[in-house]
Write a protein that holds these residues in place. Structure first.
Motif, PDB file in Angstrom:
ATOM      1  N   ASP A  47     -92.725  -0.958  -0.450  1.00  0.00           N
ATOM      2  CA  ASP A  47     -91.395  -1.151  -0.656  1.00  0.00           C
ATOM      3  C   ASP A  47     -90.689  -1.086   0.578  1.00  0.00           C
ATOM      4  O   ASP A  47     -90.189  -0.207   0.990  1.00  0.00           O
ATOM      5  N   LEU A  48     -89.812  -2.304   1.256  1.00  0.00           N
ATOM      6  CA  LEU A  48     -88.820  -2.128   2.094  1.00  0.00           C
ATOM      7  C   LEU A  48     -87.678  -1.685   2.304  1.00  0.00           C
ATOM      8  O   LEU A  48     -87.009  -1.543   0.754  1.00  0.00           O
ATOM      9  N   PRO A  49     -87.322  -0.407   2.827  1.00  0.00           N
ATOM     10  CA  PRO A  49     -85.836   0.079   2.069  1.00  0.00           C
ATOM     11  C   PRO A  49     -84.302  -0.951   2.180  1.00  0.00           C
ATOM     12  O   PRO A  49     -85.060  -2.060   2.890  1.00  0.00           O
ATOM     13  N   ASP A  50     -83.597  -1.175   1.439  1.00  0.00           N
ATOM     14  CA  ASP A  50     -82.472  -2.346   1.705  1.00  0.00           C
ATOM     15  C   ASP A  50     -81.436  -1.599   2.639  1.00  0.00           C
ATOM     16  O   ASP A  50     -80.783  -0.373   2.175  1.00  0.00           O
ATOM     17  N   MET A  51     -81.637  -1.995   2.948  1.00  0.00           N
ATOM     18  CA  MET A  51     -80.277  -2.138   4.804  1.00  0.00           C
ATOM     19  C   MET A  51     -79.020  -2.278   4.437  1.00  0.00           C
ATOM     20  O   MET A  51     -78.226  -1.984   4.450  1.00  0.00           O
ATOM     21  N   ASN A  52     -79.112  -3.411   3.578  1.00  0.00           N
ATOM     22  CA  ASN A  52     -77.584  -3.597   2.557  1.00  0.00           C
ATOM     23  C   ASN A  52     -77.446  -1.829   1.431  1.00  0.00           C
ATOM     24  O   ASN A  52     -75.728  -2.151   1.120  1.00  0.00           O
TER      25      ASN A  52
END
Length: 311
Positions: A47-52
């Motif tokens: 799960d990639l982190p949400d940068m926004n």
């Protein structure tokens, strides 16, 4: 028109299938499907982190959980940076040279008063030397004076040879820019001739920085020597001194050592210039701009004209 085009394309269709080059399309499939399942297991979906994502709307517990999942350390409100102090920023309790030292007679009253004052201050120097001996058992004031003279000569020879790396071994970080000041594009000829008086230790002090265990020692050595100095500019013109004429030089050099450091060495730290010392000779190329001549302003007085009487 159509017949002419077909007549040109016709020979191509009549070629045999063996002469045609087969076309291949690119594919992502492996040529060997035997280990297809194992190759599929090599990839891991994460799960990639949400940068926004707005971190201000996340609770501290949720943020701590996310950082723990990613293997991140919590941020600190302060910043720690390691630093190393290899030299002090100045001379503490500097030595005050007696007036007329090297010139005045020992029998004069002024020298007698100064000798009594030096005896009163000598107790602090003896305590400082005892402190230095607690870190360096082989320290001796008489032997150190000869070692200080060797360091003094090596430092000035390194400066004359423009050897910046060797100069750092004999001077501290404070004295290095002072040694190199105004020596760019200069040729220095320096020579140590002899000592008029043997060098001797006249002052010693110790102090601690930041902690009680971090101790620095400073020893002031008196040098009365005969030297030759000549400085040339980048065009080869002599701007200071002479390579023929020797001068008597009286100096008070402060040597410093990081006593708490096991590999600390004695280096030149500063030079004490007394108030009664004569000013240095200016360079030969120095010119003094003459003051501007005052401008004389002539004010013409207006003569009062006599009033004309009415006729």
């Amino acid at each position: 028109m159509a017949n002419s085009i077909l007549s040109k394309i016709g020979p191509i269709w009549k070629l045999s299938s063996s002469t045609l080059i087969p076309l291949r399309t690119t594919t992502n499939k492996h040529y060997n499907p035997k280990y297809k399942k194992h190759r599929k297991m090599k990839f891991l979906k994460i799960d990639l982190p949400d940068m926004n994502e707005d971190e201000s709307k996340i609770s501290p517990e949720k943020m701590r959980q996310k950082m723990k999942e990613r293997g991140l350390m919590p941020p600190r409100p302060w910043m720690e940076r390691p630093f190393y102090i290899s030299a002090t920023g100045g001379v503490f309790e500097g030595y005050i040279p007696p007036e007329g030292d090297g010139k005045a007679s020992l029998v004069s009253t002024t020298r007698a008063k100064q000798a009594v004052q030096l005896l009163e201050k000598k107790s602090k120097s003896m305590m400082a030397i005892r402190k230095i001996k607690s870190f360096d058992e082989d320290f001796d004031a008489k032997d150190f004076a000869q070692e200080a003279q060797r360091i003094y000569i090596n430092a000035h020879e390194s400066l004359a040879n423009n050897d910046k790396y060797a100069l750092r071994k004999y001077v501290t970080e404070k004295a290095y820019p002072e040694f190199r000041h105004n020596s760019h594009l200069k040729t220095i000829r320096w020579k140590f001739l002899d000592s008029l008086e043997p060098p001797r230790v006249v002052h010693a002090r110790c102090t601690d920085i930041i902690s009680k265990d971090n101790i620095f020692g400073q020893v002031t050595v008196r040098f009365h020597t005969r030297q030759q100095l000549a400085v040339y500019d980048r065009f080869g013109r002599l701007i200071h001194g002479s390579e023929i004429i020797a001068k008597d030089v009286l100096e008070y050099i402060v040597f410093e050592k990081h006593l708490s450091n096991l590999y600390g060495t004695w280096r030149i730290h500063d030079k004490i210039i007394p108030d009664w010392a004569p000013p240095k000779d200016p360079s030969k190329l120095t010119r003094v701009r003459p003051p501007p001549e005052p401008v004389v302003v002539q004010v013409q007085e207006e003569k009062e004209q006599p009033a004309i009487a009415d006729k």
